[in-house]
Design an enzyme around this catalytic site. Structure first.
Site, PDB file in Angstrom:
ATOM      1  CG  MET A   1      85.721 -61.894 103.799  1.00 18.82           C
ATOM      2  SD  MET A   1      87.261 -61.373 104.565  1.00 18.82           S
ATOM      3  CE  MET A   1      87.521 -62.659 105.737  1.00 18.82           C
TER       4      MET A   1
ATOM      5  CG  HIS B   1      78.795 -68.401 104.045  1.00 19.01           C
ATOM      6  ND1 HIS B   1      79.919 -69.189 104.091  1.00 19.01           N
ATOM      7  CD2 HIS B   1      79.212 -67.143 104.328  1.00 19.01           C
ATOM      8  CE1 HIS B   1      80.969 -68.433 104.381  1.00 19.01           C
ATOM      9  NE2 HIS B   1      80.571 -67.198 104.532  1.00 19.01           N
TER      10      HIS B   1
ATOM     11  N   GLY C   1      76.706 -63.404 110.474  1.00 20.05           N
ATOM     12  CA  GLY C   1      76.676 -64.589 111.326  1.00 20.05           C
ATOM     13  C   GLY C   1      76.974 -64.233 112.777  1.00 20.05           C
TER      14      GLY C   1
ATOM     15  CE  LYS D   1      82.451 -68.804 112.418  1.00 22.46           C
ATOM     16  NZ  LYS D   1      83.705 -68.060 112.644  1.00 22.46           N
TER      17      LYS D   1
ATOM     18  CB  SER E   1      84.640 -71.367 110.465  1.00 20.47           C
ATOM     19  OG  SER E   1      85.747 -70.592 110.067  1.00 20.47           O
TER      20      SER E   1
ATOM     21  NE  ARG F   1      89.604 -67.342 110.004  1.00 27.35           N
ATOM     22  CZ  ARG F   1      90.665 -66.569 109.935  1.00 27.35           C
ATOM     23  NH1 ARG F   1      91.842 -67.080 110.150  1.00 27.35           N
ATOM     24  NH2 ARG F   1      90.550 -65.294 109.666  1.00 27.35           N
TER      25      ARG F   1
HETATM   26  O1  PAF Z   1      82.532 -61.916 108.190  1.00 24.27           O
HETATM   27  C1  PAF Z   1      83.115 -61.719 107.102  1.00 24.27           C
HETATM   28  O2  PAF Z   1      83.131 -62.568 106.220  1.00 24.27           O
HETATM   29  C2  PAF Z   1      83.835 -60.394 106.879  1.00 24.27           C
HETATM   30  O3  PAF Z   1      84.392 -59.904 108.054  1.00 24.27           O
HETATM   31  C3  PAF Z   1      82.970 -59.328 106.202  1.00 24.27           C
HETATM   32  C4  PAF Z   1      81.789 -58.951 107.064  1.00 24.27           C
HETATM   33  C5  PAF Z   1      82.484 -59.838 104.852  1.00 24.27           C
HETATM   34  C6  PAF Z   1      83.785 -58.051 105.953  1.00 24.27           C
HETATM   35  O4  PAF Z   1      84.894 -58.293 105.150  1.00 24.27           O
END
Ligand code: PAF
Length: 290
Positions: free
Chosen positions: A45, A52, A159, A161, A197, A199
């Site tokens: 997202m 990542h 992930g 997490k 994260s 966030r």
């Molecule tokens: O983990 C995420 O970033 C989201 O839940 C995903 C897997 C991209 C689905 O929108």
């Protein structure tokens, strides 16, 4: 001589400088995808961070072109405010994807929500995060299923997490017999233990320090693995409350059933300590295999 060398190496130079393909429409995506065989896929997202990068490192080991997507999926947010304030940093994300040798970034628009098959997640999705975010995993599985049908990857990396998410996607994929290897990538932490994260960028520097209490609590549970009992879990919950957290859950669960389980009892799977807690309006989750 110089001329000949540069002619010989010209195709190589072109390959080296080919930029990340950024694709916004399904039509263009299908054209690009058809030029590739097997690919690995990392759905995201956006607001990419070092956590990542671990997904990319995992994918690189598979030696297949890596495709990624950035789509902030409205279906998985049950709180409108959480959705609108979800951090966005597309320019930085693109730079990071380029540095990770990502081959193609798919940036779908809202048309991805057309003709959707709505997936109802199984009852496991109502536990842990699902009990605090009704419908969240229906939204995740619905969009992941749609992305899988577009991408047609042979591997997809998620992930650990978000362990409940990983497990639900893996089991969903198995139940549909999708030819996709679902891979869990280990959690990457800040120096103070806080799980990385998107966030975290919403936290002040004091909150960032305090947020490391979540990891410390998980370690405390792990260190008491041999005499786990309800009192220990209650102690952790109370201590997080005292430190200013609004706790959604502190649980020790079985890694397959996701049911609370304080001792192994020769069950299949592992014990996992899992916490979800809010600092102000920011919800953080983390877990540790015991
Ligand atoms: O983990 C995420 O970033 C989201 O839940 C995903 C897997 C991209 C689905 O929108």
């Amino acid at each position: 001589m110089l001329m000949r060398l540069s002619q010989e190496y010209f195709p190589l130079l072109i390959i080296l400088f080919i930029k990340l393909k950024i694709i916004k429409t399904l039509e263009d995506f299908h054209k690009t995808r058809s030029a590739y065989g097997q690919i690995s896929f990392i759905p995201t997202m956006g607001n990419l961070h070092n956590g990542h990068l671990s997904l990319f490192n995992t994918a690189k080991k598979l030696n297949k072109p890596i495709f990624s997507s950035i789509y902030i999926n409205p279906l998985q947010f049950n709180n409108k405010n959480d959705f609108t304030k979800y951090p966005k940093s597309l320019d930085e994300d693109i730079e990071l994807l380029e540095s990770q040798d990502c081959e193609c970034l798919f940036l779908p628009d809202e048309s991805i929500l057309e003709n959707l098959e709505i997936i109802k997640a199984p009852s496991k999705a109502d536990l842990l995060c699902g009990s605090h975010r009704p419908g969240h995993f229906d939204g995740v599985l619905t969009i992941v299923n749609k992305l899988f049908s577009i991408m047609k990857p042979s591997d997809a990396v998620f992930g650990l997490k978000d362990y409940q998410q990983y497990l639900l996607i893996k089991e969903f994929s198995q139940s549909r017999k999708l030819p996709i290897n679902i891979i869990g990538s280990k959690t990457i932490r800040e120096n103070n233990g806080l799980a990385m994260s998107s966030r975290n960028t919403l936290l002040s520097s004091d909150e960032l320090q305090n947020a490391s209490e979540i990891y410390k609590s998980l370690l405390f549970i792990k260190n008491n693995a041999n005499n786990l009992c309800k009192d220990i879990i209650d102690e952790v919950r109370k201590s997080l409350y005292k430190k200013g957290f609004e706790v959604d859950y502190v649980s020790v669960i079985n890694s397959i059933t996701l049911q609370e389980s304080l001792n192994h009892n020769n069950e299949e799977g592992y014990l996992v300590a899992a916490i979800a807690a809010n600092i102000g309006t920011v919800r953080l989750i983390d877990n540790l295999f015991i």
